[in-house]
Design a protein around this motif. Structure first.
Motif, PDB file in Angstrom:
ATOM      1  N   LEU A   1     -27.982  69.009  16.585  1.00  0.00           N
ATOM      2  CA  LEU A   1     -27.817  69.725  15.322  1.00  0.00           C
ATOM      3  C   LEU A   1     -26.693  70.755  15.402  1.00  0.00           C
ATOM      4  O   LEU A   1     -25.990  70.980  14.403  1.00  0.00           O
ATOM      5  CB  LEU A   1     -29.136  70.404  14.935  1.00  0.00           C
ATOM      6  CG  LEU A   1     -30.284  69.464  14.558  1.00  0.00           C
ATOM      7  CD1 LEU A   1     -31.560  70.253  14.340  1.00  0.00           C
ATOM      8  CD2 LEU A   1     -29.935  68.665  13.312  1.00  0.00           C
TER       9      LEU A   1
ATOM     10  N   HIS B   1     -33.201  75.636   9.704  1.00  0.00           N
ATOM     11  CA  HIS B   1     -33.819  75.814   8.394  1.00  0.00           C
ATOM     12  C   HIS B   1     -32.760  75.669   7.321  1.00  0.00           C
ATOM     13  O   HIS B   1     -31.551  75.618   7.583  1.00  0.00           O
ATOM     14  CB  HIS B   1     -34.489  77.195   8.294  1.00  0.00           C
ATOM     15  CG  HIS B   1     -33.496  78.319   8.152  1.00  0.00           C
ATOM     16  ND1 HIS B   1     -33.317  79.012   6.983  1.00  0.00           N
ATOM     17  CD2 HIS B   1     -32.616  78.842   9.039  1.00  0.00           C
ATOM     18  CE1 HIS B   1     -32.386  79.934   7.148  1.00  0.00           C
ATOM     19  NE2 HIS B   1     -31.940  79.856   8.393  1.00  0.00           N
TER      20      HIS B   1
ATOM     21  N   TYR C   1     -38.182  74.133   7.032  1.00  0.00           N
ATOM     22  CA  TYR C   1     -37.898  74.291   8.454  1.00  0.00           C
ATOM     23  C   TYR C   1     -38.004  72.933   9.146  1.00  0.00           C
ATOM     24  O   TYR C   1     -38.802  72.066   8.753  1.00  0.00           O
ATOM     25  CB  TYR C   1     -38.880  75.269   9.103  1.00  0.00           C
ATOM     26  CG  TYR C   1     -38.872  76.640   8.478  1.00  0.00           C
ATOM     27  CD1 TYR C   1     -38.014  77.630   8.933  1.00  0.00           C
ATOM     28  CD2 TYR C   1     -39.732  76.947   7.420  1.00  0.00           C
ATOM     29  CE1 TYR C   1     -38.014  78.895   8.367  1.00  0.00           C
ATOM     30  CE2 TYR C   1     -39.743  78.205   6.845  1.00  0.00           C
ATOM     31  CZ  TYR C   1     -38.876  79.168   7.322  1.00  0.00           C
ATOM     32  OH  TYR C   1     -38.879  80.411   6.748  1.00  0.00           O
ATOM     33  N   LEU C   2     -37.231  72.771  10.199  1.00  0.00           N
ATOM     34  CA  LEU C   2     -37.294  71.557  10.993  1.00  0.00           C
ATOM     35  C   LEU C   2     -38.572  71.542  11.817  1.00  0.00           C
ATOM     36  O   LEU C   2     -39.020  72.572  12.332  1.00  0.00           O
ATOM     37  CB  LEU C   2     -36.077  71.460  11.920  1.00  0.00           C
ATOM     38  CG  LEU C   2     -35.950  70.177  12.751  1.00  0.00           C
ATOM     39  CD1 LEU C   2     -35.612  68.995  11.860  1.00  0.00           C
ATOM     40  CD2 LEU C   2     -34.897  70.336  13.841  1.00  0.00           C
TER      41      LEU C   2
ATOM     42  N   LEU D   1     -35.429  64.044   8.745  1.00  0.00           N
ATOM     43  CA  LEU D   1     -35.821  64.123  10.150  1.00  0.00           C
ATOM     44  C   LEU D   1     -37.302  64.418  10.338  1.00  0.00           C
ATOM     45  O   LEU D   1     -37.933  63.885  11.260  1.00  0.00           O
ATOM     46  CB  LEU D   1     -34.991  65.201  10.862  1.00  0.00           C
ATOM     47  CG  LEU D   1     -33.528  64.878  11.148  1.00  0.00           C
ATOM     48  CD1 LEU D   1     -32.841  66.078  11.782  1.00  0.00           C
ATOM     49  CD2 LEU D   1     -33.411  63.668  12.068  1.00  0.00           C
ATOM     50  N   ASN D   2     -37.885  65.258   9.508  1.00  0.00           N
ATOM     51  CA  ASN D   2     -39.261  65.702   9.733  1.00  0.00           C
ATOM     52  C   ASN D   2     -40.273  64.551   9.770  1.00  0.00           C
ATOM     53  O   ASN D   2     -41.127  64.526  10.667  1.00  0.00           O
ATOM     54  CB  ASN D   2     -39.657  66.728   8.674  1.00  0.00           C
ATOM     55  CG  ASN D   2     -39.169  68.123   9.018  1.00  0.00           C
ATOM     56  OD1 ASN D   2     -38.667  68.372  10.110  1.00  0.00           O
ATOM     57  ND2 ASN D   2     -39.308  69.046   8.092  1.00  0.00           N
TER      58      ASN D   2
ATOM     59  N   ILE E   1     -33.140  67.825   6.866  1.00  0.00           N
ATOM     60  CA  ILE E   1     -34.480  68.192   7.344  1.00  0.00           C
ATOM     61  C   ILE E   1     -35.535  67.273   6.733  1.00  0.00           C
ATOM     62  O   ILE E   1     -36.483  66.846   7.417  1.00  0.00           O
ATOM     63  CB  ILE E   1     -34.764  69.666   7.030  1.00  0.00           C
ATOM     64  CG1 ILE E   1     -33.813  70.569   7.820  1.00  0.00           C
ATOM     65  CG2 ILE E   1     -36.211  70.023   7.329  1.00  0.00           C
ATOM     66  CD1 ILE E   1     -33.960  72.037   7.503  1.00  0.00           C
TER      67      ILE E   1
ATOM     68  N   GLN F   1     -40.973  71.390  14.758  1.00  0.00           N
ATOM     69  CA  GLN F   1     -40.805  71.840  16.136  1.00  0.00           C
ATOM     70  C   GLN F   1     -41.623  70.949  17.076  1.00  0.00           C
ATOM     71  O   GLN F   1     -42.849  71.035  17.121  1.00  0.00           O
ATOM     72  CB  GLN F   1     -41.245  73.295  16.268  1.00  0.00           C
ATOM     73  CG  GLN F   1     -40.473  74.252  15.381  1.00  0.00           C
ATOM     74  CD  GLN F   1     -38.995  74.300  15.741  1.00  0.00           C
ATOM     75  OE1 GLN F   1     -38.619  74.727  16.832  1.00  0.00           O
ATOM     76  NE2 GLN F   1     -38.153  73.845  14.827  1.00  0.00           N
TER      77      GLN F   1
END
Length: 573
Positions: free
Chosen positions: A420, A452, A462-463, A389-390, A386, A465
């Motif tokens: 994922l 998450h 959290y990923l 990626l974020n 995460i 959105q």
């Protein structure tokens, strides 16, 4: 008398930071330094507008010989992301003593440039782009002369040029394209132009004749050559890619293209006391509009014949004088009804409505990058995935959120969920779907199936959105903006605050602190970096204990408790 007072003020600011003749880098008052640099740059802009080229030359000489200019140049090259990359000499300025010594040694009279270290970076088409890495001293010298050259470039530059300029970005260029093509009276044909090897083929003779700076210094940078595999190679053209001053030199080379097209298709007129470009009534208005970002540009017109028979020959002659040519494989004339790509956006007209969306090439590049991150994170905890990626997802959405991207965000969100799911099933091949859903997915902010994880300290992450990003139309800057002119500072501050409110690239606490402080450091009262840049790393400001953003060089002058107390006192005042 003015020059004598300027020298006295600069020398007085250096006496406070000298201990036994040696500069104490941590004791430099950066507020005075930045004020001196801004004041001299504003005077350069004023003299350039008045056509006093001798005054511009003398002010540039004062700035490049001043302590404030040398200190600012050293701080820039030791705080950016390339500070860890050495040149051919292998030197890096990391300690305060080395930086102080660099300030003292940054003398134009005793300067001699060294060759560049040649490296190659991959391009999207499979080719490799040559990049030259100067030494730290050469970078600092380029940053020093850039302080005096950039105000001249901003004053004389084209208003429709948006690449590598302060206060301008790709969103401004995309918005200008949208404005030029969305109206019915504008043309429906576009010339997509690309200059072949722009940085590598600029004529040295043209640069030496037209760039207003010391010819001896500029000639050393252009003729320094590069080292590859231990062999020194000479260069006959181009600017050193990777140098700090190279983007400004390229912009100054291409400046004048707008004036050239306007001289053929438009004439001057006086409107409300200001001279503007206008087309006379006895001539057909071809509706020619130029939008340029670095070496990529588009020209809009009413018919392909006008673009091919009149505009293209003019641009070819303009570039030929500077040693440049148009790329045959990337230069084409297309219709807006068929659509075209520019700066990662796709523009296409559907009947009479123009729609700008993320380009397919940009979407494909994001998918390839996300797949690579997921593949390289096999066997690692979910919170690490995460964390990788974020920033990528947030930066891509922040770049494309000003166009019609809602449907693209939804498709990418759905695609990422399946990627994922495949990743967690591969990691737990003996577990069922129910166990995987309870372990890695949850409900967050009213959204179900949010990826998450828990960090080792118990914090839940959290990923990002993508389907929750709101589309906000970008407000383009004015074409006559000059960031070095004091009259534009209030407009530029409001524009920066507007962009900061919609930025998603920094943490919410940092963004709110930036807005509360109006983008100013509470210690030195100078401008903070915009939170629209990707991340606030070690080169940017840091958040103090009382939730205020402070320059890191301000923290080095005072310890943490004094900084917090000073922040509170200055904020209350």
């Amino acid at each position: 008398m003015k020059r004598k007072s300027e020298t006295t003020n600069v020398s007085a600011s250096t006496d406070d930071v000298r201990v036994r003749g040696v500069v104490d880098y941590n004791a430099i008052d950066w507020r005075k330094v930045e004020h001196t640099v801004r004041r001299l740059q504003a005077r350069i802009v004023k003299a350039q507008r008045q056509g006093r080229h001798g005054k511009v030359k003398s002010l540039s000489r004062v700035l490049t010989r001043s302590f404030a200019g040398r200190a600012t140049a050293v701080r820039r090259v030791t705080s950016n992301r390339g500070k860890r990359t050495p040149g051919v000499d292998g030197q890096r300025w990391t300690t305060a003593a080395e930086k102080a010594q660099a300030i003292e040694s940054l003398r134009p009279e005793r300067y001699k440039a060294k060759p560049l270290r040649r490296v190659y970076i991959p391009k999207s088409n499979g080719k490799r782009r040559p990049l030259g890495i100067p030494t730290m001293r050469d970078r600092a010298m380029q940053a020093l002369y850039l302080l005096a050259l950039e105000p001249v470039a901003e004053t004389t530059g084209d208003g429709v040029s948006y690449g590598f300029r302060r206060g301008r970005r790709t969103a401004d260029a995309a918005e200008q394209v949208f404005r030029c093509l969305s109206m019915r009276s504008q043309g429906r044909w576009v010339l997509e132009g690309d200059i072949k090897g722009c940085f590598d083929n600029i004529s040295h003779a043209w640069l030496l004749d037209h760039v207003p700076m010391e010819k001896r210094i500029l000639r050393q940078w252009l003729k320094a050559g590069y080292v590859e595999n231990g062999v020194l190679f000479d260069v006959e053209g181009g600017t050193p890619q990777g140098g700090i001053i190279s983007p400004v030199l390229a912009n100054m080379t291409l400046d004048g293209m707008e004036r050239l097209l306007n001289s053929r298709f438009k004439l001057w007129r006086c409107w409300k006391g200001k001279w503007q470009w206008a087309t006379p009534l006895n001539r057909v208005n071809e509706r020619i509009n130029l939008i340029r970002y670095a070496d990529d540009f588009v020209v809009t017109g009413r018919s392909p014949e006008i673009l091919e028979q009149q505009v293209v020959p003019m641009i070819r002659a303009f570039l030929d004088e500077r040693g440049l040519t148009l790329s045959e494989e990337k230069t084409r004339i297309t219709s807006v009804d068929d659509g075209f790509d520019f700066l990662g956006f796709h523009f296409q007209k559907h009947r009479e409505s123009l729609l700008s969306t993320p380009s397919r090439k940009s979407v494909k590049a994001l998918r390839m990058k996300v797949k690579g991150i997921i593949k390289s994170s096999r066997g690692l905890p979910a919170h690490v995935l995460i964390g990788r990626l974020n920033p990528v997802l947030r930066g891509w959405c922040n770049y494309h959120r000003h166009v019609a991207s809602s449907r693209t965000f939804d498709h990418l969100h759905s695609w990422l969920f399946h990627e994922l799911w495949r990743h967690v099933r591969r990691a737990h091949q003996r577990k069922g779907g129910t166990w995987l859903a309870r372990r890695y997915f949850t409900t967050h902010n009213g959204r179900r199936w949010v990826f998450h994880a828990k960090t080792p300290d118990g914090k839940r992450v959290y990923l990002f959105q993508m389907n929750q990003v709101r589309i906000i139309r970008h407000v383009k800057v004015r074409n006559d903006l000059n960031p070095f002119d004091p009259e534009w500072q209030e407009y530029l501050r409001r524009h920066r605050c507007r962009n900061a409110r919609i930025s998603m690239l920094t943490r919410r606490s940092e963004r709110l602190a930036w807005l509360r402080q109006d983008g100013l450091c509470p210690i030195c009262r100078s401008a903070l970096p915009e939170p629209t840049e990707v991340g606030m790393d070690e080169a940017g400001p840091c958040l103090t204990m009382d939730s205020q953003l402070v320059h890191r060089h301000c923290l080095r002058r005072w310890n943490q408790p004094e900084v917090d107390a000073g922040c509170k006192r200055l904020t209350e005042a």
